[in-house]
Design an enzyme around this catalytic site. Sequence first.
Site, short mmCIF file in Angstrom:
data_model
loop_
_atom_site.label_atom_id
_atom_site.label_comp_id
_atom_site.label_asym_id
_atom_site.label_seq_id
_atom_site.Cartn_x
_atom_site.Cartn_y
_atom_site.Cartn_z
N THR A 1 -43.48 -16.56 2.28
CA THR A 1 -44.28 -16.23 3.45
C THR A 1 -44.58 -17.51 4.21
O THR A 1 -44.48 -17.57 5.43
CB THR A 1 -45.59 -15.55 3.03
OG1 THR A 1 -45.25 -14.35 2.36
CG2 THR A 1 -46.47 -15.25 4.23
N GLU B 1 -47.78 -14.03 -6.21
CA GLU B 1 -47.99 -14.19 -7.65
C GLU B 1 -49.45 -14.11 -8.04
O GLU B 1 -49.80 -13.74 -9.16
CB GLU B 1 -47.48 -15.57 -8.09
CG GLU B 1 -46.06 -15.86 -7.72
CD GLU B 1 -45.75 -17.33 -7.94
OE1 GLU B 1 -44.96 -17.61 -8.84
OE2 GLU B 1 -46.30 -18.19 -7.24
N GLN C 1 -40.85 -7.71 -3.44
CA GLN C 1 -42.12 -8.30 -3.00
C GLN C 1 -42.37 -8.04 -1.52
O GLN C 1 -43.46 -8.27 -1.03
CB GLN C 1 -42.15 -9.81 -3.33
CG GLN C 1 -41.39 -10.74 -2.42
CD GLN C 1 -39.92 -10.83 -2.73
OE1 GLN C 1 -39.28 -9.84 -3.04
NE2 GLN C 1 -39.35 -12.01 -2.62
N ALA D 1 -50.97 -17.94 7.79
CA ALA D 1 -50.85 -17.26 6.50
C ALA D 1 -50.51 -18.19 5.34
O ALA D 1 -49.91 -19.24 5.51
CB ALA D 1 -49.79 -16.17 6.60
N ALA E 1 -42.37 -18.81 -6.59
CA ALA E 1 -43.53 -19.63 -6.25
C ALA E 1 -44.36 -19.15 -5.06
O ALA E 1 -45.15 -19.90 -4.53
CB ALA E 1 -43.11 -21.09 -6.03
#
Lengths: 803, 178
Positions: A543, A748, A499, A743, A539
């Site tokens: 970040t 997802e 990711q 951010a 989840a």
Amino acid sequence: MAKAEYKSKYKRVGQRYDRKDAREKVTGQAVYTYDLELPGMLYARCLLSPYARAKIVSIDTSKAKALPGVRAILTGEDSDILVGLYMQDKRVLSRGVTRYQGDVVAAVAAEDEETAERAISLIDVVYEPLEPVHDVDEALEGKILVHEDINELKHYVGVFFPQKDSNIASWNKSKKGDLEKAFAESDLVVENDFSLPAVAHVPMETHVSIVQADPFSNKIKIWSSAQSPFAIRQIMADSFGVSESDVEVHIPYVGGGFGGKAGIHLEPLATLLSKAAGGLPVKVRATREQEFNQLPTRAGMRGRIKTAANKDGKITAMQAVYDWDSGAYADYGVNVGKTAVYSGIGPYSIENACIDSKTIYTNKVFSTAYRGFGHLETHWSIERQIDILSQKLGIDPYEFRMMNLLEPGDKTMSGEVITESSGNPKECLTAVVKEIGWTGRKTEEERQREWKTGKVRGKGFAMLQKAPAMPANTATSVVMQMNGDGHVKMMIGAVDMGQGAITALSQIAAQELDMPIEDIEISAQIDTRSNPYDWNTVASKLTFLGGNAVVKASHELLHKMKVIAGQVLRTDPENLLHANGEIYHPHNPNRRLSYKDIALGYMYPDGSGIGGPLIASGSVVADGLTNLHPETGQGNPAAVWTFGAHAVEIEVDVETGSVTVLKVASAFDVGQVINEKLIYGQICGGVLQGLGSALLEGYKFNKDEKLMNPSFTDNKIPTMKDMPVEIVPIYIENPQHNGPLGARGVGEHPMISVPSAIGNAVYDALGINFHVLPLSPEAIVLGIQSGKKSILCTDVDCLPGRL
Amino acid sequence: MDNNKDCSMYTEHVDSGKRKVTLSLTVNGHQVVRDVDPSMSLLHFLRDNIKLFGTKEACGEGECGACTIIMNGKAVTSCIVLAVEAEGAQITTVEGLAKDGKLSILQEEFISEDALQCGYCTPGFLMSARALLDSNPNPSDEEIVEVLSGNLCRCTGYIPILNAVKRTIEREQKELGR
Ligand code: FES
Ligand code: FES
């Protein structure tokens, strides 16, 4: 492949850096658990139950034991260990009964895989097949219990609610307002069922774990293709009765997870085998077939949605009943069910609402988290329902949504107040609707005209929302140390399985410390002995929470540097600033020190030193979250919402029923883009996974609940041929006041609502409402042939076209 | 695959009860001679026998392309090729793409277009794309999609991979005069 130009206001955050792990991955140097070999390592194979539910009458392992090269054989008689993330409901090895056709009945560790495989074929088991629980309706009747001991199962009390003497692993609820009154007084009430089948995650690296259990101590060493090293550590400690510190978990590169590797899977079995084999390391790897039929899936789901609205377009009430077919075990499934009670009306402001979400045991492959868990499913129901409602009201679906979407001051399902800093769903919708050139639904005449050409186009869109689904006290941490060369070694406890977490977090560190991202040293490999704690890599929380921890650690590091620099430069540290890897005095640019000069402590010309090696940390716990009230579901479950919308244009071939996706426009209010290249990757990848759920994928079980399609031949996932012609990403940046540089997470989200947008576009094209996924060519053709306007079921034998 | 392939051309000998044959081939420019079990797949030969772990296994049934390597100029899924079928062959794996300590243009473009996430499918895609561009330096988008649709990727959504291959074509024309 048009892409909007993105410009960031920051020097490092928002820029298109290459991912840090890319070089190792294009040269074949990246080592995955699949690739690991340890001295003396044994290889395991499992014997799986051939029945969905059966009594194990007897097991004879004598022939297998006699095979040279076999070092350990285990059956349920050898171990009574129960595991489970939120419900301790799964025996590592079945004892007495099996609960799905992937339950492990026996396992062998041998010197090589072939020997293990042969040994498995020599084990004789006598089963007495039992009638399985086929579906949620049968399960809710409760005549047969999948877990007869449900009343005694250890579970996470106060968050999940197993029901006595039933097949309900958890019944979560929420309600607000006066539903009955609203239904009675509204102009229109519409009720619909929607459903979707179980779908596999399909990580390209199947689940694989190696465990070495020290026979002389409690120490258990684990190498695993897993997302959540610290969750494994904790569950292993709980289940095996050892201390967390006895368990060490190493995570090499992970070949895809998508939630399927979020819990604990093959690790306990490998542990038992290693113990039985005198402490030699044992590797257990799932074949692709086992990945489909033994390892968990996304649960199948049925949503019953009843919605009331007034003629002017205001939604007055919504009732949702979600029944999740979680299969044989609860795993993450109960948490999936839980998210539905606070997110299950979508991003709408609805005063009167009620949700019941039941995670239900059946005798199928069990379920777990899958990218955006619970949300693709609930949004399939909600966003189709909203579209149908707008049809009935004769209001444009864009206008209808705009009238009801959340805005500052409104409350979510669980009562949280939306503020200016929560992100803006309306902006997302408006952006995508504009991008696909929406001018209103097709008229019946327009459809008829196009029909004659054999291909009909349609446009549709859908909203989405998700907040990290996590315990109220979810925490993560970061440690930074400065190397002698002035580089910063950063350690996290979460896993980068592709990711892009290590790259994104490095950018945040580089931004805060104002130093080159190349000088941030971070590894995707995790070792619980040295890396700091992180709850779970799930989840889309990293970040946000991890980013905040990086900001904190960076600030602490800067502070420490300034304290030392203040002594050297003879000034109050508060007078100092930092830029480009240096601490300096703004009024006298000659008074400066590079980070490197103080990395290991400052040395004066006479050789004496001050300071010492620089080290800092950042710990973050989710702020202000609470458990939900068990009856009303009111509380603060969401650390941060990310809102978004997809709009699609499709073409349906009315002969073959195939749906081609021409264009996808996807907008997310991300607050602040961290890395435009990585976010585009998340969007492309998420959209294609969503497209798989929309058009192709789904488990098919026979009447004995045996999985009929456990291979790539029969369980197709999208290939390059299924790629949309164009994906247009749109980044909306309304900063999150407590997010790192504003951010929010978005890993997802791109998958959520892709099926709903396509389903809505199919309606626009054909004038037929499909209620069931996938929208396979067969389903579309049968839907067209049925001549009906609502297709409620696409099982071949219950489709109207076939009746 | 042909299990009954005539192995008389290989030296046979008995090793702990298993019949073995001697296999000699060239892998990434290096001559390799090994005794192998005739039923061993080329994939397992590369990984278990000569310890090149860059080539991945994701299905073992020829359905996903993760194990793709180049054998005598052609992309093959090594999980369904027997090692003994590679007798005398020229093999290139992902480890052989970079030359003289420098990444190939294809690898550079995979990085810069972000054509990988978890990276597990990446070696297979790189080899399929390399074989395609070696046989046709200027394929159309449709030809690229046709060939690469034999490789599965669950992470990237393929668009960045297609972009990386297209950028490679441009750069190879410009920089290598292909
Ligand atoms: S591993 Fe060879 S094609 Fe899948
Ligand atoms: S990058 Fe993960 S499967 Fe392709």
